[in-house]
Scaffold this active site. Structure first.
Site, PDB file in Angstrom:
ATOM      1  CG  ASP A   1      -8.400  -4.488   1.221  1.00 42.21           C
ATOM      2  OD1 ASP A   1      -9.358  -4.012   1.672  1.00 42.21           O
ATOM      3  OD2 ASP A   1      -8.208  -4.548  -0.067  1.00 42.21           O
TER       4      ASP A   1
ATOM      5  CE  LYS B   1       1.283 -17.754  -1.625  1.00 45.22           C
ATOM      6  NZ  LYS B   1       0.471 -18.834  -1.666  1.00 45.22           N
TER       7      LYS B   1
ATOM      8  CG  ASP C   1      -2.552 -20.219  -0.462  1.00 45.18           C
ATOM      9  OD1 ASP C   1      -2.220 -20.153   0.662  1.00 45.18           O
ATOM     10  OD2 ASP C   1      -2.152 -20.657  -1.593  1.00 45.18           O
TER      11      ASP C   1
ATOM     12  CE1 TYR D   1      -3.488  -2.568   0.643  1.00 50.77           C
ATOM     13  CE2 TYR D   1      -4.657  -0.440   0.853  1.00 50.77           C
ATOM     14  CZ  TYR D   1      -4.631  -1.958   0.685  1.00 50.77           C
ATOM     15  OH  TYR D   1      -5.820  -2.499   0.497  1.00 50.77           O
TER      16      TYR D   1
ATOM     17  CG  ASP E   1     -14.269  -6.731   1.201  1.00 48.06           C
ATOM     18  OD1 ASP E   1     -13.778  -5.841   2.403  1.00 48.06           O
ATOM     19  OD2 ASP E   1     -14.530  -6.551   0.319  1.00 48.06           O
TER      20      ASP E   1
HETATM   21  C1  IPM Z   1     -10.707  -0.788   3.047  1.00 51.35           C
HETATM   22  C2  IPM Z   1     -11.011  -0.337   1.718  1.00 51.35           C
HETATM   23  C3  IPM Z   1      -9.589   0.604   1.394  1.00 51.35           C
HETATM   24  C4  IPM Z   1      -8.292  -0.163   1.701  1.00 51.35           C
HETATM   25  C5  IPM Z   1      -9.474   1.369   0.320  1.00 51.35           C
HETATM   26  C6  IPM Z   1     -10.790   2.277  -0.026  1.00 51.35           C
HETATM   27  C7  IPM Z   1      -8.427   2.127   0.152  1.00 51.35           C
HETATM   28  O1  IPM Z   1     -10.975  -1.359   0.725  1.00 51.35           O
HETATM   29  O2  IPM Z   1     -10.538  -0.007   4.039  1.00 51.35           O
HETATM   30  O3  IPM Z   1     -10.850  -2.183   3.165  1.00 51.35           O
HETATM   31  O4  IPM Z   1      -8.130  -0.874   0.734  1.00 51.35           O
HETATM   32  O5  IPM Z   1      -7.968  -0.444   2.569  1.00 51.35           O
HETATM   33 MN    MN Z   2     -10.960  -3.214   1.817  1.00 48.88          MN
END
Ligand code: IPM
Ligand code: MN
Length: 365
Positions: free
Chosen positions: A243, A187, A219, A141, A247
């Site tokens: 990240d 990883k 993974d 990042y 999700d």
């Molecule tokens: C998160 C988002 C951010 C990230 C983006 C919007 C920069 O996806 O906070 O998870 O990748 O960290």
């Molecule tokens: Mn995210």
């Protein structure tokens, strides 16, 4: 107690969910006798439209001058083609870096009333309570060099020792207050940077012998989270892997609309729902405010050391769901389709009711 809170509603559904969370915070503040002073500022696409940049120095100063920050969401299709440094997302990254918010905490807890909203089988989810400790200011990042030209694109995955040490400590400390298990996700079979990560995590672990540490490749971790999420307690991981995994973990709660987060550093703290700006439903009163409200609960717990207030907000969310109120993202037959405001009002009503019961000794936190 007087506390200054910077509000960064941002784009899309950000303003709607932040406003709902603020209403809940006001009620909680009154009950618990603290004074909250809110200062609203622009971030993301809306800031770009007004100022030509997604984050101004003035907004950054407001953040430096606050006890905590509540952010909604940033981004929208119309800004996707801007250069990287002007994109709404760049504001978020700049803020994280400038405020030194290296620990990103994302709890994924199953609400029993939402078991059927997830695409995963209820019996697999039931009882899951995991928390992701994502490093937030390093990795690809922020690594240099980075860029792209006509022929190639590149980023640098890099971690310094102090960066791994401090996030590992955060995770081990948190594990001490939970079930004393940490899974470090990397990883290391392919990436040198991850090999370094693993080595440093194990060095830090020497000071936390009461914690059981295991390593897992990312993974495999992605697969294990959907196969058997109950096996996890604290997941400690690099920025990029965190990240993605958060999700995935969101589906355990039924919807990305449910997942709150806290980003903590040595001095500053920012709270935000994990979901994005959802421009397709913005301004229609359809957004799920629960992740933002739950993020506000985290603010009470982590920034104000008001764990009772935090638990009350969480209990009010739980009760609202149990009563059947659902925004569209978590709607299921037999539940009550509700707007952002209706869900928020129900949370407030339940908060007041549980507070009163608690005052009478009925509800024990
Ligand atoms: C998160 C988002 C951010 C990230 C983006 C919007 C920069 O996806 O906070 O998870 O990748 O960290
Ligand atoms: Mn995210």
């Amino acid at each position: 107690m007087n506390l200054k809170i910077t509000l960064l509603p941002g784009d899309g559904i950000g303003p709607e969910v932040v406003s709902a969370a603020v209403d809940v915070m006001k009620v909680a503040a009154e009950k618990f006798n603290i004074t909250l002073a809110f200062n609203e500022q622009l971030i993301g696409g809306c800031s770009y439209e007004k100022n030509g940049v997604p984050l101004t120095e003035e907004v950054l100063r407001a953040c430096y001058d606050s006890d905590a920050i509540l952010l909604g969401a940033v981004g929208g299709y119309q800004w996707d083609t801007l250069p990287q440094n002007l994109k709404p997302e760049a504001a978020l990254l700049k803020l994280r870096k400038a405020l030194g918010l290296f620990t990103n905490i994302r709890p994924a807890k199953v609400y029993s009333s939402l078991l059927s909203s997830s695409s995963l089988k209820p019996e697999i989810l039931k009882g899951t309570d995991l928390i992701i400790f994502r490093e937030l200011t390093g990795d690809v990042y922020f690594g240099e060099p980075r860029g792209f030209d006509d022929e190639k694109g590149w980023n640098t995955m890099i971690y310094h020792r102090f960066e791994v040490e401090r996030i590992a400590k955060s995770a081990f400390e948190a594990a001490r207050k939970r079930s004393k298990r940490v899974t470090s996700v990397d990883k290391a079979n392919v990436l040198d940077c991850s090999q370094f990560w693993r080595k440093v995590v194990h060095e830090v672990h020497k000071d936390y012998q009461d914690i059981t540490l295991s390593d897992m490749y990312v993974d495999n971790a992605a697969m294990q989270i959907v196969r058997d999420p109950k096996q996890f307690d604290v997941i400690l991981t690099q920025n990029l892997f965190g990240d993605i995994l958060s999700d995935i973990a969101a589906m355990i709660t039924g919807s990305l609309g449910m997942l709150p987060s806290a980003s903590l550093g040595a001095k500053y703290a920012l709270y935000e729902p994990v979901h994005g700006s959802a421009p397709d439903i913005a301004g229609q009163g359809k957004a799920n405010p629960l992740a933002a409200i739950s993020s506000a609960a985290m603010m009470f717990a982590y920034s104000f050391q008001m764990s009772k207030a935090a638990k009350l907000i969480e209990a009010a969310i739980d009760k609202t769901l149990n009563m059947g109120y659902r925004t569209a993202d978590i709607y299921s037959p037999n539940s009550i389709l509700a707007s952002t405001a209706q869900v928020k009002d129900a949370v407030i009503e339940n908060f007041n009711q549980i507070y009163d019961e608690h005052a009478l000794g009925v509800f024990t936190l």
